[in-house]
Design a protein around this motif. Structure first.
Motif, PDB file in Angstrom:
ATOM      1  N   PHE A  61       0.833  -1.208   0.000  1.00 16.97           N
ATOM      2  CA  PHE A  61       0.000   0.000   0.000  1.00 16.97           C
ATOM      3  C   PHE A  61       0.865   1.255   0.000  1.00 16.97           C
ATOM      4  O   PHE A  61       0.441   2.296  -0.499  1.00 16.97           O
ATOM      5  CB  PHE A  61      -0.980  -0.009   1.169  1.00 16.97           C
ATOM      6  CG  PHE A  61      -2.273  -0.674   0.818  1.00 16.97           C
ATOM      7  CD1 PHE A  61      -3.209  -0.015   0.035  1.00 16.97           C
ATOM      8  CD2 PHE A  61      -2.545  -1.967   1.215  1.00 16.97           C
ATOM      9  CE1 PHE A  61      -4.380  -0.628  -0.327  1.00 16.97           C
ATOM     10  CE2 PHE A  61      -3.723  -2.593   0.852  1.00 16.97           C
ATOM     11  CZ  PHE A  61      -4.644  -1.916   0.080  1.00 16.97           C
TER      12      PHE A  61
ATOM     13  N   ILE B  28      -7.972   2.569  -7.206  1.00 18.23           N
ATOM     14  CA  ILE B  28      -7.815   1.144  -6.893  1.00 18.23           C
ATOM     15  C   ILE B  28      -8.039   0.289  -8.143  1.00 18.23           C
ATOM     16  O   ILE B  28      -7.562  -0.830  -8.229  1.00 18.23           O
ATOM     17  CB  ILE B  28      -8.781   0.737  -5.750  1.00 18.23           C
ATOM     18  CG1 ILE B  28      -8.278  -0.509  -5.018  1.00 18.23           C
ATOM     19  CG2 ILE B  28     -10.179   0.459  -6.261  1.00 18.23           C
ATOM     20  CD1 ILE B  28      -7.185  -0.240  -4.035  1.00 18.23           C
TER      21      ILE B  28
ATOM     22  N   TYR C  18     -14.761  -2.263 -11.614  1.00 17.59           N
ATOM     23  CA  TYR C  18     -15.231  -3.217 -10.610  1.00 17.59           C
ATOM     24  C   TYR C  18     -16.285  -4.145 -11.210  1.00 17.59           C
ATOM     25  O   TYR C  18     -16.278  -5.350 -10.996  1.00 17.59           O
ATOM     26  CB  TYR C  18     -15.796  -2.471  -9.390  1.00 17.59           C
ATOM     27  CG  TYR C  18     -16.415  -3.387  -8.382  1.00 17.59           C
ATOM     28  CD1 TYR C  18     -15.641  -4.275  -7.658  1.00 17.59           C
ATOM     29  CD2 TYR C  18     -17.791  -3.396  -8.173  1.00 17.59           C
ATOM     30  CE1 TYR C  18     -16.198  -5.141  -6.746  1.00 17.59           C
ATOM     31  CE2 TYR C  18     -18.364  -4.250  -7.257  1.00 17.59           C
ATOM     32  CZ  TYR C  18     -17.563  -5.126  -6.550  1.00 17.59           C
ATOM     33  OH  TYR C  18     -18.131  -5.989  -5.651  1.00 17.59           O
TER      34      TYR C  18
ATOM     35  N   TYR D 227       0.536  -7.648  -4.756  1.00 20.45           N
ATOM     36  CA  TYR D 227      -0.543  -8.061  -3.850  1.00 20.45           C
ATOM     37  C   TYR D 227      -1.072  -9.445  -4.235  1.00 20.45           C
ATOM     38  O   TYR D 227      -1.210 -10.331  -3.390  1.00 20.45           O
ATOM     39  CB  TYR D 227      -1.667  -7.024  -3.895  1.00 20.45           C
ATOM     40  CG  TYR D 227      -2.941  -7.488  -3.260  1.00 20.45           C
ATOM     41  CD1 TYR D 227      -3.066  -7.503  -1.875  1.00 20.45           C
ATOM     42  CD2 TYR D 227      -4.010  -7.933  -4.028  1.00 20.45           C
ATOM     43  CE1 TYR D 227      -4.226  -7.945  -1.276  1.00 20.45           C
ATOM     44  CE2 TYR D 227      -5.169  -8.373  -3.437  1.00 20.45           C
ATOM     45  CZ  TYR D 227      -5.279  -8.385  -2.064  1.00 20.45           C
ATOM     46  OH  TYR D 227      -6.413  -8.838  -1.488  1.00 20.45           O
TER      47      TYR D 227
ATOM     48  N   SER E 112     -11.457  -7.007  -3.317  1.00 21.50           N
ATOM     49  CA  SER E 112     -10.288  -6.224  -2.926  1.00 21.50           C
ATOM     50  C   SER E 112     -10.228  -4.899  -3.671  1.00 21.50           C
ATOM     51  O   SER E 112      -9.417  -4.053  -3.348  1.00 21.50           O
ATOM     52  CB  SER E 112      -9.013  -7.010  -3.222  1.00 21.50           C
ATOM     53  OG  SER E 112      -9.161  -8.345  -2.842  1.00 21.50           O
TER      54      SER E 112
ATOM     55  N   GLU F 212     -12.018   0.994  -1.324  1.00 24.72           N
ATOM     56  CA  GLU F 212     -10.571   0.875  -1.210  1.00 24.72           C
ATOM     57  C   GLU F 212      -9.866   2.093  -1.806  1.00 24.72           C
ATOM     58  O   GLU F 212      -8.817   2.499  -1.333  1.00 24.72           O
ATOM     59  CB  GLU F 212     -10.086  -0.408  -1.898  1.00 24.72           C
ATOM     60  CG  GLU F 212     -10.507  -1.679  -1.174  1.00 24.72           C
ATOM     61  CD  GLU F 212      -9.847  -1.819   0.190  1.00 24.72           C
ATOM     62  OE1 GLU F 212      -8.643  -1.587   0.299  1.00 24.72           O
ATOM     63  OE2 GLU F 212     -10.565  -2.146   1.148  1.00 24.72           O
ATOM     64  N   SER F 213     -10.460   2.643  -2.872  1.00 22.08           N
ATOM     65  CA  SER F 213      -9.901   3.878  -3.425  1.00 22.08           C
ATOM     66  C   SER F 213      -9.901   4.963  -2.365  1.00 22.08           C
ATOM     67  O   SER F 213      -8.939   5.729  -2.233  1.00 22.08           O
ATOM     68  CB  SER F 213     -10.728   4.362  -4.619  1.00 22.08           C
ATOM     69  OG  SER F 213     -10.558   3.516  -5.703  1.00 22.08           O
TER      70      SER F 213
ATOM     71  N   ALA G 152      -9.748   4.486   0.784  1.00 23.48           N
ATOM     72  CA  ALA G 152      -8.727   4.161   1.774  1.00 23.48           C
ATOM     73  C   ALA G 152      -7.353   4.633   1.298  1.00 23.48           C
ATOM     74  O   ALA G 152      -6.585   5.200   2.074  1.00 23.48           O
ATOM     75  CB  ALA G 152      -8.713   2.653   2.043  1.00 23.48           C
TER      76      ALA G 152
ATOM     77  N   THR H 246      -2.406   0.677   7.023  1.00 22.22           N
ATOM     78  CA  THR H 246      -2.685  -0.743   6.804  1.00 22.22           C
ATOM     79  C   THR H 246      -2.480  -1.528   8.089  1.00 22.22           C
ATOM     80  O   THR H 246      -3.233  -2.444   8.415  1.00 22.22           O
ATOM     81  CB  THR H 246      -1.760  -1.318   5.709  1.00 22.22           C
ATOM     82  OG1 THR H 246      -1.743  -0.411   4.623  1.00 22.22           O
ATOM     83  CG2 THR H 246      -2.271  -2.659   5.222  1.00 22.22           C
TER      84      THR H 246
END
Lengths: 291, 337
Positions: free
Chosen positions: B42, B64, B127, B228, B239, B244-245, B247, B271
């Motif tokens: 990350f 992401i 996605y 990853y 994931s 997540e973007s 984050a 993380t």
């Protein structure tokens, strides 16, 4: 022909809601200079507010609606005063990130409180379709359209005729000049945020019976409303309503004539196409930029 | 005091290197080691977002997606086509850049928030692709059995060995980023961030340099995604959801916009922290949201600013009052400008 009209009505009624969300984006964009990425989440807050007032507290709709709107206004005000007011003179980048942060905060706070499961919401205006000629119309559709248009007309009267509305427009035009003219810029900012929160929340309340109430509702509806705002021209109030309704009609025809899986992609396709070919939107004025 | 400053200036890089190289021995627990590895991945991702957002001013809200493209590319070519994992790593970056090139062609003319919205839409679309293109991506089941790389016959499967691979990539990315920022291209990127019209007037080819930043950033993001995939040996759409973007954006802001050490710490700490705060559960993202807002308001330079300050203090180069307010260059910019 009937099918065409049916889809058209469906599209307009959904589009009126998109327009309501879109106008929230436009109001804040004009006053503040950046998109409010948390606007979609105010739609979600509105949906949960009416869920609390009507389903949990068991209040009749006529009382539940005003209470839910007041809840939206309070939350909008709290967000403005805690997150956006300190950044009133900060650069666009910081403000943009702050709105994203607020969106993440609201969405996940609701998720923590209510869980990620969808809540059903009873129909507000009844599910029995009214027959007009050959057409079957669900009352909800009519009410969405009427309320959507009504609110936008009320808003434009408010902006044009009242003292607060005029000073809001002055603030949007030139914050410094407005301040010099003795307009209370901070107060106007708060009012702008409260009004756009209330409009977004109102759209959320009207959507409840159609969609499930779920924390991610805001992301979905926010993107639709945003696409509508962009299509109409991000600086134009009437444009956002026209953009919202155009998007609603496009989606409805996409679902009716192709498949419902097309529907989900239309907003994003519109978003891309407008961004590329028509950045000023249908009614927006072309922005001239200075260094 | 002077000798201390001198000693610090000479030894700081070696001390840091010593700490980082021995990190796997400090973390004996395999689980936390995996989390540490993830933290470094990350860090790479945050750093690449920083090239795009922090240095060039292009905010990507769907970043992401490129990480996901990298993870899927490598997993697919390695498991389906049987190619070497190392080829997978490179291809992950290349394919990720290819996507950003295609996305960039129409969107490079867009300014700040419009670009952000376009990437948001792109993230949602990708996605859906990961989720629904079952024949290639395996749909919700994902791709299982992604192999670990081998380095001259040594399997890098144990987390304590994979750690060094990630570390090597991280160091390469840091060095490349640092050189990039100090190059002509980097200065053009900074000029675009500060004011794109002024940059254009000074002869900077704005769309070209935006595109360069976009390609480089997404290349690194793709490689991070591949790292990853081969670490957890399983790739699935969850994931790469848009949350997540958010984050990653939080990691960048907490670390400090436009700060290399900040990005690394932001990615790593945000993380690691949730693993130690597991009892918080879903509140993690609530805290992220609040932290983004708080840091933007109170400490726009984030952790990076803090590191700079401590570093300046220890090395004796700190002049009081100079560490403040230096980033606020476009202060008071009118909303419509």
């Amino acid at each position: 022909m009937n099918f065409f009209l049916q889809q058209l009505i469906q599209g307009i009624s959904m589009g009126a809601l998109y327009g309501l969300i879109a106008i929230g984006y436009v109001l804040i964009y004009n006053a503040w200079g950046v998109l409010n990425f948390a606007q979609g989440d105010m739609v979600m807050i509105g949906a949960f507010a009416i869920l609390i007032a009507h389903v949990y507290m068991g209040l009749p709709l006529l009382i539940a609606f005003p209470i839910a709107i007041i809840m939206c206004c309070i939350i909008g005000f709290l967000v403005e005063i805690s997150a956006f007011r300190p950044l009133i003179d900060a650069n666009n980048t910081r403000r943009l990130i702050a709105t994203i942060g607020v969106g993440i905060f609201l969405r996940n706070l609701v998720r923590v409180i209510f869980g990620a499961d969808p809540y059903p919401f009873p129909s507000i205006f009844g599910n029995t379709a009214v027959n007009i000629g050959e057409l079957k119309i669900i009352p909800q559709n009519i009410w969405n359209t009427v309320i959507g248009f009504g609110l936008v007309i009320l808003l434009s009267i408010f902006l044009k005729q009242t003292h607060i509305g005029k000073s809001m427009r002055a603030t949007a035009q030139d914050r410094e000049a407005a301040r010099l003219m003795g307009i209370n810029v901070k107060k106007n900012m708060s009012i702008t945020f409260i009004i756009s929160s209330a409009l977004g929340g109102f759209a959320g309340m009207l959507i409840c019976p159609v969609f499930f109430v779920i924390p991610t509702l805001g992301t979905l509806m926010g993107n639709k409303g945003f696409a509508g705002a962009l299509l109409g021209g991000i600086t134009s109030n009437p444009g956002s309503m026209i953009g919202g309704i155009s998007l609603g009609i496009l989606e409805s025809f996409g679902a009716g004539y192709f498949s419902s899986s097309v529907q989900a992609g239309i907003a994003y396709a519109v978003l891309f196409l407008v961004l590329i070919f028509l950045p000023a939107g249908l009614l927006g004025k072309k922005e001239s930029r200075k260094v | 005091m002077k000798t201390f400053h001198k000693l610090y200036r000479v030894s700081r890089i070696w001390i840091l290197l010593l700490i980082v190289l021995t990190l796997p021995y400090w973390i004996p627990n395999n689980y936390y080691l995996q989390v540490a590895n993830l933290g470094m991945i990350f860090s790479i991702l945050t750093l690449s977002l920083n090239i795009l957002a922090g240095y060039t001013g292009l905010f990507s809200v769907g970043f992401i997606a490129f990480y996901g493209i990298g993870a899927y590319t490598s997993a697919i070519v390695v498991t389906r086509l049987g190619w070497s994992v190392w080829v997978g790593f490179i291809l992950a970056g290349v394919v990720s850049s290819l996507f950003s090139f295609l996305l960039g062609l129409p969107t490079m003319r867009l300014r700040g928030m419009y670009f952000a919205v376009a990437t948001l839409a792109f993230g949602e679309i990708m996605y859906q692709v990961f989720l629904n293109w079952t024949s290639i991506t395996g749909g919700t089941k994902g791709i299982k059995g992604v192999p670990s790389p081998e380095f001259f016959g040594i399997s890098l499967r144990p987390y304590s060995k994979y750690f060094y691979l990630i570390l090597a990539v991280l160091v390469i990315v840091i060095l490349l980023t640092r050189n990039l920022i100090n190059s002509r291209t980097g200065r053009a990127m900074l000029a675009i961030r500060e004011n794109d019209i002024a940059a254009e007037a000074m002869g900077v080819d704005v769309p070209k340099f935006k595109m360069i930043a976009f390609l480089i950033a997404t290349f690194f993001a793709g490689v991070a995604g591949a790292l990853y995939g081969h670490e957890v040996r399983y790739v699935s759409p969850e994931s790469f959801v848009n949350a997540e973007s958010a984050a990653v954006l939080a990691m960048m802001v907490v670390g400090g916009i436009g700060s290399i050490p900040g990005s690394i710490l932001g990615g790593f700490i945000l993380t690691m922290l949730p693993e130690y705060l597991r009892f918080l559960g879903n509140i993690r993202l609530v805290i992220y949201g609040a932290a983004i807002v708080a840091i933007i308001i109170f400490a726009p330079k984030g952790l990076g600013g803090l590191i700079e300050w401590i570093d300046g203090f220890l090395s004796g180069t700190l002049k009081l009052g100079t560490h403040k307010k230096s980033t606020e260059k476009v202060e008071g910019e009118n909303g419509h400008s």
